[in-house]
Design a protein around this motif. Structure first.
Motif, mmCIF file in Angstrom:
data_model
loop_
_atom_site.group_PDB
_atom_site.id
_atom_site.type_symbol
_atom_site.label_atom_id
_atom_site.label_comp_id
_atom_site.label_asym_id
_atom_site.label_seq_id
_atom_site.Cartn_x
_atom_site.Cartn_y
_atom_site.Cartn_z
ATOM 1 N N GLU A 15 44.963 11.102 32.285
ATOM 2 C CA GLU A 15 45.670 11.186 31.017
ATOM 3 C C GLU A 15 46.953 10.368 31.055
ATOM 4 N N GLY A 16 47.437 10.055 29.881
ATOM 5 C CA GLY A 16 48.679 9.314 29.770
ATOM 6 C C GLY A 16 49.115 9.245 28.326
ATOM 7 N N ALA A 22 54.416 11.318 21.707
ATOM 8 C CA ALA A 22 53.771 11.443 20.395
ATOM 9 C C ALA A 22 52.334 10.923 20.409
ATOM 10 N N PHE A 23 52.029 9.999 21.293
ATOM 11 C CA PHE A 23 50.667 9.472 21.457
ATOM 12 C C PHE A 23 50.177 9.840 22.851
ATOM 13 N N ARG A 24 48.942 10.323 22.931
ATOM 14 C CA ARG A 24 48.334 10.677 24.217
ATOM 15 C C ARG A 24 46.916 10.117 24.277
ATOM 16 N N PHE A 25 46.468 9.806 25.501
ATOM 17 C CA PHE A 25 45.079 9.400 25.702
ATOM 18 C C PHE A 25 44.497 10.132 26.891
ATOM 19 N N ARG A 26 43.184 10.179 26.925
ATOM 20 C CA ARG A 26 42.426 10.777 28.029
ATOM 21 C C ARG A 26 41.283 9.819 28.336
ATOM 22 N N ALA A 27 41.278 9.287 29.549
ATOM 23 C CA ALA A 27 40.235 8.357 29.993
ATOM 24 C C ALA A 27 39.354 9.072 31.012
ATOM 25 N N THR A 28 38.051 9.005 30.794
ATOM 26 C CA THR A 28 37.098 9.682 31.665
ATOM 27 C C THR A 28 36.399 8.673 32.561
ATOM 28 N N PHE A 105 49.789 5.713 32.290
ATOM 29 C CA PHE A 105 49.108 6.870 32.879
ATOM 30 C C PHE A 105 50.143 7.829 33.457
ATOM 31 N N ASP A 106 49.829 9.127 33.421
ATOM 32 C CA ASP A 106 50.736 10.142 33.950
ATOM 33 C C ASP A 106 50.891 10.053 35.468
#
Length: 140
Positions: A15-16, A22-28, A105-106
């Motif tokens: 995730e990041g 305010a914007f988040r993403f999740r990459a699998t 990315f986090d």
């Protein structure tokens, strides 16, 4: 460095998001490829000597939050947070992929670039010959 094994990356969720959250993403899973770009647009957008991206298939990334979009070329779209200005991701209308900035990315140490693009604009103080280099765009 915390680079994960291939089998861990295949099922991992990374995730990041932007600087303000305010914007988040999740990459699998594992990215299709990871690269560094020295083109003048990436340099200016990131305010750095290059941009570094983990490129995922579009279906492997989910996103939340509002973004603004800038058409950076005929088929290039750069999306950014309208609140903090952080680069959220980049995409090309001719490809079914999403280019996520490694710095968004986090976690750190997830990915190491496989290649470098637009090396004709690379800063001379950066090391050369570390990975495959392309003077302009890489062949697709």
């Amino acid at each position: 460095m915390n680079v994960q094994r291939d089998d861990e990356l295949t099922t991992a969720i990374h995730e990041g998001g932007c600087a303000c959250g305010a914007f988040r993403f999740r990459a699998t899973g594992k990215p299709m490829r990871v690269g560094m770009c020295h083109c003048m647009t990436c340099r200016q957008v990131h305010g750095s000597a290059f941009g570094a991206y983990a490129i995922y298939a579009r279906g492997d990334v989910t996103m939340s939050g509002s973004l603004s979009t800038w058409r950076s070329s005929d088929d290039g779209r750069r999306h950014f947070c309208p609140l903090c200005g952080s680069v959220a991701y980049m995409e090309f209308t001719t490809r079914d992929e999403v280019d996520l900035p490694i710095g968004a990315f986090d976690e750190t140490g997830l990915f190491e670039p496989d290649y470098e693009l637009w090396c004709r604009h690379r800063e001379p103080w950066l090391p050369q010959g570390v990975r495959p280099e392309y003077d302009k765009e890489r062949p697709h």
